[in-house]
Design an enzyme around this catalytic site. Structure first.
Site, PDB file in Angstrom:
ATOM      1  CG  ASP A 123      -1.979  -1.063   1.199  1.00 35.09           C
ATOM      2  OD1 ASP A 123      -2.422  -1.421   0.094  1.00 35.09           O
ATOM      3  OD2 ASP A 123      -2.377  -1.538   2.274  1.00 35.09           O
ATOM      4  CG  ASP A 142      -6.728  -1.087  -1.661  1.00 32.91           C
ATOM      5  OD1 ASP A 142      -7.025  -2.290  -1.767  1.00 32.91           O
ATOM      6  OD2 ASP A 142      -5.793  -0.675  -0.941  1.00 32.91           O
TER       7      ASP A 142
END
EC number: 3.4.23.36
Length: 167
Positions: A123, A142
């Site tokens: 991330d 995401d």
């Protein structure tokens, strides 16, 4: 075997979302020091390099390995497979629904791939408008999953509103 335009649209959306996600993660792993924070747009939009062993916002990272494999690898693969089957079988889905489902599937596959290959998901983006109005650290996959979900919610609300007006 001839592929229909509809099937090509689904496949290209899935492959495109996986590709964009994986390219961004390869770049982040190669160019952003693990654990670092860089400003993109002040404190409002920052670049990180974080390995997430859990799911959304790290949920599930404390689970034992067996449970984590079942909940974060096996279950998502089964669900993504079922959604993919549904998308190809239901010919009544409109283009926006197809795009939304294909985006969710592509983003899901991209994150499952990371968990399988690397044991975690990379991330790297964070948005902080205020101390209370902010995101967790997230990635391109995401964004695809969230965008697909938002589109599906709007479609559902629009259909419901449209049905109410007709009655």
């Amino acid at each position: 075997m001839k592929i229909s335009r509809r099937s090509a649209f689904i496949i290209l959306t899935i492959i495109g979302s996986i590709g964009l996600d994986q390219i961004s993660k390869v770049w982040v792993r190669a160019h952003v020091k693990a654990g670092s924070v860089s400003e993109i747009f002040g404190d409002y939009f920052t670049l990180h390099n974080v390995e997430n062993k859990g799911a959304f916002l790290g949920m599930g990272s404390d689970l034992n390995e067996t449970l984590r494999v079942v909940l974060l690898l096996i279950l998502p693969v089964v669900v993504l497979g079922l959604v993919l089957r549904y998308v190809f079988k239901d010919k009544s889905l409109g283009n926006w629904s197809l795009f939304a489902f294909a985006s969710i599937i592509g983003g899901g596959i991209a994150n499952v791939y990371d968990r399988f290959v690397y044991g975690s998901v990379t991330d790297f983006w964070h948005i902080k408008l205020t101390d209370t109005l902010r995101t967790g650290i997230f990635n391109v996959a995401d964004v695809f999953v969230s965008t697909g979900m938002i589109i599906l919610v709007f479609i559902a609300l629009f259909k419901k509103k449209h049905k109410e007006v007709k009655q």
